[in-house]
Design an enzyme around this catalytic site. Structure first.
Site, short mmCIF file in Angstrom:
data_model
loop_
_atom_site.label_atom_id
_atom_site.label_comp_id
_atom_site.label_asym_id
_atom_site.label_seq_id
_atom_site.Cartn_x
_atom_site.Cartn_y
_atom_site.Cartn_z
CE1 TYR A 112 -2.95 -3.10 0.21
CE2 TYR A 112 -3.40 -2.63 2.51
CZ TYR A 112 -3.58 -3.42 1.39
OH TYR A 112 -4.42 -4.50 1.45
CG HIS A 158 -1.06 -8.66 -0.34
ND1 HIS A 158 -0.62 -7.37 -0.22
CD2 HIS A 158 -2.40 -8.55 -0.49
CE1 HIS A 158 -1.64 -6.53 -0.30
NE2 HIS A 158 -2.73 -7.23 -0.48
P1 NAP Z 1 -13.88 -0.97 1.48
O1 NAP Z 1 -13.36 -0.79 2.83
O2 NAP Z 1 -14.99 -1.93 1.26
O3 NAP Z 1 -14.33 0.43 0.84
C1 NAP Z 1 -13.56 1.58 0.98
C2 NAP Z 1 -14.31 2.71 0.29
O4 NAP Z 1 -15.60 2.86 0.90
C3 NAP Z 1 -13.62 4.06 0.41
O5 NAP Z 1 -13.83 4.72 -0.82
C4 NAP Z 1 -14.37 4.77 1.54
O6 NAP Z 1 -14.40 6.16 1.35
C5 NAP Z 1 -15.76 4.20 1.34
N1 NAP Z 1 -16.51 4.15 2.61
C6 NAP Z 1 -16.06 3.78 3.83
N2 NAP Z 1 -17.02 3.87 4.76
C7 NAP Z 1 -18.13 4.33 4.10
C8 NAP Z 1 -19.43 4.65 4.52
N3 NAP Z 1 -19.80 4.54 5.79
N4 NAP Z 1 -20.33 5.08 3.58
C9 NAP Z 1 -19.95 5.20 2.28
N5 NAP Z 1 -18.72 4.91 1.83
C10 NAP Z 1 -17.81 4.48 2.73
O7 NAP Z 1 -12.74 -1.41 0.45
P2 NAP Z 1 -11.18 -1.68 0.54
O8 NAP Z 1 -10.42 -0.51 0.98
O9 NAP Z 1 -10.83 -2.32 -0.77
O10 NAP Z 1 -11.07 -2.86 1.64
C11 NAP Z 1 -10.85 -2.60 3.01
C12 NAP Z 1 -9.45 -2.96 3.42
O11 NAP Z 1 -9.18 -4.34 3.18
C13 NAP Z 1 -8.34 -2.26 2.61
O12 NAP Z 1 -8.22 -0.89 2.95
C14 NAP Z 1 -7.18 -3.13 2.91
O13 NAP Z 1 -6.66 -2.86 4.18
C15 NAP Z 1 -7.81 -4.52 2.83
N6 NAP Z 1 -7.74 -5.12 1.47
C16 NAP Z 1 -7.02 -6.26 1.34
C17 NAP Z 1 -6.90 -6.86 0.08
C18 NAP Z 1 -6.09 -8.11 -0.05
O14 NAP Z 1 -5.80 -8.51 -1.18
N7 NAP Z 1 -5.75 -8.75 1.03
C19 NAP Z 1 -7.52 -6.29 -1.04
C20 NAP Z 1 -8.27 -5.13 -0.87
C21 NAP Z 1 -8.38 -4.57 0.39
P3 NAP Z 1 -13.43 7.21 2.14
O15 NAP Z 1 -12.09 6.55 2.26
O16 NAP Z 1 -13.45 8.39 1.27
O17 NAP Z 1 -14.03 7.49 3.49
#
Ligand code: NAP
Length: 281
Positions: free
Chosen positions: A53, A111
């Protein structure tokens, strides 16, 4: 906060914070640090990051956000598959520890699966564990078949967690993987629980979800998270920079979905009817 107990006996809170897309731009650093600090002030005790990241930038940002509070936090980071060799994983972990300004990780994940044999990565993880640099290790994006292979390699049964994409719009893991992980006491971390580029339509704008959210007096995101957290042995790690999002997501812990809610969500987001390849961001 409700917890999931790992094989080690460690208790992990069911709601954490993700950091993907953080640590990429200097101009956003202050808002990102503030979002993590706000989450901690509201009771969050688990943070997920990765060397990938922001090319290490998310880990550096976290060092700032967690300063003085490291001991309160269950800290998760990940090694890239290309770095996951016997020596490479140890060097990568050392770099992550340096960026995070800490002496240990609570959980270190592969990962996704790459060309390095699982046995080699597990050997490195076990060395890191014995050296006290990580408390436990796990994997990410490994499907049921990969998990069967993993438990067969020496030390493979020590795997503590599998982090996979799981949300209303992507339920394939319900076919087999969730049950297998539960059987083997492997905690599932649901990533992208709110938004995924793979989802055909953004789940947060779904009218059924909206109606249930209104009924519970919360944002759709809180219902989407409560839905993930209804599964025993599963935790969620939403990422949010906007403070109103951080606050809204905490409400998931107060939402109790009833049978009617769950049936309506099943109709709007049908569960899998057959095995499908694991969705992966
Ligand atoms: P997510 O958490 O499902 O979605 C993040 C998005 O949703 C951001 O644009 C955020 O906006 C928005 N959001 C957050 N809370 C909200 C709410 N209450 N209402 C409306 N929109 C909202 O997606 P993600 O970041 O892909 O997944 C979460 C975490 O999982 C990652 O950050 C990472 O740590 C991990 N991850 C791991 C992998 C892997 O391969 N292991 C892959 C993807 C992700 P704002 O930021 O503008 O508030």
């Amino acid at each position: 906060m409700r917890t999931v107990t790992l094989k080690s006996g460690d208790k992990v809170p069911v709601l954490g914070l993700g950091t993907w897309r953080m640590g990429e731009r200097k101009a956003e650093r202050a808002a990102e640090v503030a979002a993590i600090k706000l989450g901690l002030d509201l009771g969050i005790r688990l943070v997920d990051t990765a060397e990938m990241y922001g090319d290490g930038g998310a880990e550096e940002m976290l060092a700032e956000a967690l300063a003085g509070r490291r001991d309160e936090i269950f800290l998760v980071s990940k090694v890239l598959p290309n770095n996951a060799s016997r020596k490479g994983a140890i060097a990568a972990c050392d770099r992550s520890l340096k960026r995070l300004k800490t002496d240990r990780l609570d959980l270190y994940l592969l990962h996704w699966r790459g060309a390095v044999p699982l046995a080699e990565t597990v050997e490195a993880f076990e060395t890191l564990r014995k050296d006290g640099k990580i408390r436990q290790w796990g994997v990410s994006n490994l499907d049921a078949g990969d998990m069967e292979e993993l438990v067969e390699v020496p030390g493979g049964r020590n795997c503590a967690s599998n982090q996979v994409l799981y949300q209303l719009g992507s339920r394939g893991v319900e076919w087999l993987l969730l049950e297998r992980c539960r059987r083997d006491k492997i905690m599932v971390m649901a990533y992208s629980p709110l938004n995924s580029p793979l989802a055909q339509a953004p789940i947060l704008r779904n009218p059924v979800l909206g109606k249930i959210a209104k009924k519970h007096g919360v944002d759709p995101a809180a219902v989407a998270l409560a839905w993930v957290l209804r599964q025993p042995g599963v935790i969620a790690i939403p990422k949010a920079v906007r403070p109103e999002h951080v606050r809204a997501n905490m409400k998931a812990l107060d939402v109790k979905l009833d049978a009617e809610d769950l049936a309506a969500l099943d109709a709007a987001f049908p569960p899998p009817k057959r095995a499908t390849p694991l969705d992966m961001t």
